[in-house]
Design a protein around this motif. Sequence first.
Motif, short mmCIF file in Angstrom:
data_model
loop_
_atom_site.label_atom_id
_atom_site.label_comp_id
_atom_site.label_asym_id
_atom_site.label_seq_id
_atom_site.Cartn_x
_atom_site.Cartn_y
_atom_site.Cartn_z
N GLN A 37 49.38 -46.03 30.26
CA GLN A 37 49.68 -44.45 30.26
C GLN A 37 50.99 -44.15 30.41
O GLN A 37 51.40 -43.13 29.95
N ARG A 38 51.45 -44.59 31.70
CA ARG A 38 52.90 -44.31 31.83
C ARG A 38 53.83 -44.58 30.93
O ARG A 38 54.77 -43.74 30.53
N ALA A 40 53.39 -44.50 27.55
CA ALA A 40 53.10 -43.50 26.51
C ALA A 40 53.84 -42.12 27.02
O ALA A 40 54.48 -41.17 26.37
N GLU A 41 53.77 -41.93 28.24
CA GLU A 41 54.37 -40.42 28.90
C GLU A 41 55.76 -40.74 28.81
O GLU A 41 56.54 -39.79 28.42
N VAL A 44 56.70 -40.31 25.09
CA VAL A 44 56.69 -38.69 24.65
C VAL A 44 57.77 -37.91 25.14
O VAL A 44 58.42 -37.09 24.34
N THR A 45 58.04 -38.12 26.30
CA THR A 45 59.32 -37.42 26.78
C THR A 45 60.37 -37.72 26.15
O THR A 45 61.61 -36.94 25.93
N LEU A 81 48.78 -42.65 22.49
CA LEU A 81 49.87 -41.62 22.30
C LEU A 81 49.62 -40.28 21.55
O LEU A 81 50.07 -39.24 21.70
N THR A 83 46.78 -38.82 21.93
CA THR A 83 46.25 -37.85 22.86
C THR A 83 47.31 -37.09 23.91
O THR A 83 47.01 -36.15 24.25
N LEU A 84 48.37 -37.57 23.93
CA LEU A 84 49.73 -36.88 24.56
C LEU A 84 50.61 -36.14 23.82
O LEU A 84 51.42 -35.42 24.30
N THR A 85 50.52 -35.98 22.31
CA THR A 85 51.77 -35.55 21.65
C THR A 85 51.12 -35.07 20.35
O THR A 85 50.02 -35.69 19.85
#
Length: 138
Positions: A37-38, A40-41, A44-45, A81, A83-85
Amino acid sequence: MRIMGIDFGDARTGLAVSDEMNMLVGEAWTVNQWDPQRMAEIIVTEAENRGVRRLVLGLPKNMDGTEGPRAEKCREFGELLKTLTDIELVLWDERRSSIEAHAILHANGKKEKKHRKTVDAVAASLILEGYLGTLRQG
């Protein structure tokens, strides 16, 4: 438009970003992170900060083209990924990228023990180079 290559790993993930024209790998680095999770974050950043519009996630297939547990893990990470972007995600056959990365490092005089620090970044670069090559071929 920039494209990011990703060599996803359990402890380290290699990232590589193309130049604006998608001709070359512009930069590559490794991120040490165990939590998917971290990770993937972070991806994305990093992608958003660099103007990336496409993510190319290496999909480690077996030599016969079948997929094993590692490929399933990468597919699951790809879904995370998504789900986050809204950045487009492409799964890319990365057979032998890590083997080739180790060979490149060895050929350039790097000691085997030091490969761990850079092999994932080199593998991400190889994934991205392969993808960019198919774009140039049409």
